[in-house]
Motif scaffolding. Structure first.
Motif, PDB file in Angstrom:
ATOM      1  N   ALA A   1      44.270  32.739  34.199  1.00 45.67           N
ATOM      2  CA  ALA A   1      44.998  33.228  35.366  1.00 45.67           C
ATOM      3  C   ALA A   1      45.553  34.631  35.160  1.00 45.67           C
ATOM      4  O   ALA A   1      45.846  35.349  36.125  1.00 45.67           O
ATOM      5  N   GLN A   2      45.687  35.043  33.898  1.00 49.33           N
ATOM      6  CA  GLN A   2      46.174  36.394  33.611  1.00 49.33           C
ATOM      7  C   GLN A   2      45.210  37.469  34.105  1.00 49.33           C
ATOM      8  O   GLN A   2      45.613  38.606  34.324  1.00 49.33           O
ATOM      9  N   THR A   3      43.947  37.102  34.252  1.00 50.09           N
ATOM     10  CA  THR A   3      42.928  38.085  34.638  1.00 50.09           C
ATOM     11  C   THR A   3      42.661  38.097  36.140  1.00 50.09           C
ATOM     12  O   THR A   3      41.866  38.908  36.616  1.00 50.09           O
ATOM     13  N   ILE A   4      43.301  37.201  36.879  1.00 52.85           N
ATOM     14  CA  ILE A   4      43.070  37.126  38.323  1.00 52.85           C
ATOM     15  C   ILE A   4      43.743  38.317  39.006  1.00 52.85           C
ATOM     16  O   ILE A   4      44.921  38.601  38.766  1.00 52.85           O
ATOM     17  N   SER A   5      42.999  38.999  39.831  1.00 48.53           N
ATOM     18  CA  SER A   5      43.534  40.159  40.553  1.00 48.53           C
ATOM     19  C   SER A   5      43.750  39.790  42.020  1.00 48.53           C
ATOM     20  O   SER A   5      42.834  39.351  42.713  1.00 48.53           O
ATOM     21  N   LEU A   6      44.974  39.951  42.476  1.00 47.86           N
ATOM     22  CA  LEU A   6      45.317  39.662  43.868  1.00 47.86           C
ATOM     23  C   LEU A   6      45.814  40.931  44.541  1.00 47.86           C
ATOM     24  O   LEU A   6      46.620  41.673  43.976  1.00 47.86           O
ATOM     25  N   THR A   7      45.335  41.192  45.743  1.00 45.89           N
ATOM     26  CA  THR A   7      45.803  42.355  46.502  1.00 45.89           C
ATOM     27  C   THR A   7      47.179  42.061  47.080  1.00 45.89           C
ATOM     28  O   THR A   7      47.620  40.902  47.136  1.00 45.89           O
ATOM     29  N   ASN A   8      47.870  43.086  47.539  1.00 47.42           N
ATOM     30  CA  ASN A   8      49.167  42.883  48.181  1.00 47.42           C
ATOM     31  C   ASN A   8      49.033  41.981  49.398  1.00 47.42           C
ATOM     32  O   ASN A   8      49.897  41.148  49.676  1.00 47.42           O
TER      33      ASN A   8
END
Length: 324
Positions: free
Chosen positions: A308-315
């Motif tokens: 989960a540390q590598t998951i990228s979420l946009t604003n």
């Protein structure tokens, strides 16, 4: 993302996004399982452990792991003690009692007991586990300064303290030339709580989060996955009859059902586990340093949390998950 570090005494130490908690190993019968999970965390690259006297066998299990002799090298992890960061806590009420124990005497008693149980001479971080607002902050800050001078701790902070009290503590330290706190550890997750499951606990609200943005004090979030709410453990209001009463009282509300639905939808789109997405939400704060303390008794779940540390979420995605 914000640079992640803890300012220990004489050392700037990296603060990872994921900290392994030991609360799940309070039962002595789970000590062997604890060793497996600790091993897996280290193999993934983890080196930061969160524990406490109040977690039953947690500190003892960690000592066993640190002192186990590697048959290949003939040494234990204690030979490289400086590679590991240990966070423990003090001033929790005694078992079966609600009486506060937030005193300089209790700080020393608890730390010394933890050092003996852990088999170490010092811990990197000591947190106040609870607060007692009738107790002046001055004597509490003075005893932490003494422990720093004695080399028994590398830094100190708070768990379940309000930002008002933390601000008072920081002001006292600055006025008196003492080292200031290095971290705050409230409950924080995507879930909106109705109230606390345990007496004396505190959840970070919007006011506290703004305070962290202004002050840049690292936040160490406990229960960042809302105790499995986003697994989901209880699919909807229909699960109320199967959930513990205090769990229902803390997490069952219309906002959380909407957030659960949003997490499940987005998780399907991204081919992720819902818990990974909920955890990524916590770890992706862009405005101040934050780490998630994850307690798990499953190597599989630990690996999911690590990923989960590598998951990228946009604003935009973060806003979608936090729908009200």
């Amino acid at each position: 993302m914000k640079e992640q570090w803890l300012q220990l005494k004489g050392e700037r130490r990296t603060l990872p996004k994921l900290i392994l908690g030991t609360a799940n190993f309070g039962d002595p019968s789970r000590e062997d399982l604890a060793q497996e999970v600790f091993d897996a965390y280290e193999e993934l690259g983890g080196r930061v452990f969160d524990t406490a006297r109040a977690y039953g066998n947690g500190e003892k299990a960690l000592k066993r792991w640190l002192t186990t002799i590697n048959p290949d090298s003939g040494r234990s992890r204690m030979a490289q003690r400086n590679q590991y960061t240990i966070i423990t806590k003090c001033c929790h009420p005694k078992s079966g009692s609600s009486s506060p124990r937030v005193t300089p005497k209790a700080v020393r008693e608890d730390l010394n007991a933890s050092l003996r149980t852990l088999g170490v001479d010092y811990v990197e971080v000591l947190l106040f586990h609870r607060d007692d607002e009738t107790m002046a902050v001055g004597p509490l800050m003075e005893v932490m300064a003494e422990l720093l001078a004695e080399g028994k701790i590398g830094g100190f902070g708070f768990s379940n303290w309000s930002q008002k009290r933390i601000t008072q503590a920081i002001a006292y330290c600055r006025k008196n030339g003492l080292a200031t706190p290095i971290a705050n550890s409230p409950n924080y997750s995507l879930a909106q709580v109705n109230g606390q499951r345990w007496p004396g606990c505190l959840t970070a609200d919007e006011e506290m989060l703004r305070w962290h943005t202004q002050n840049q004090l690292p936040l160490l979030a406990w229960s960042p996955q809302a105790e499995g709410f986003f697994v989901p453990r209880y699919e909807s209001e229909n699960g109320k009859n199967h959930a513990p009463t205090d769990y229902v009282a803390a997490y069952f509300n219309t906002v959380n059902w909407r957030r659960l639905a949003a997490v499940e939808k987005k998780a399907t789109e991204k081919q992720l586990a819902p818990t990974q997405l909920a955890l990524a939400y916590v770890m992706q704060r862009p405005d101040f340093p934050v780490a998630a303390i994850v307690g798990t008794s499953s190597v599989t779940h630990l690996k999911e949390a690590w990923e989960a540390q590598t998951i990228s979420l946009t604003n935009s995605e973060l806003q979608q998950l936090a729908c009200d």
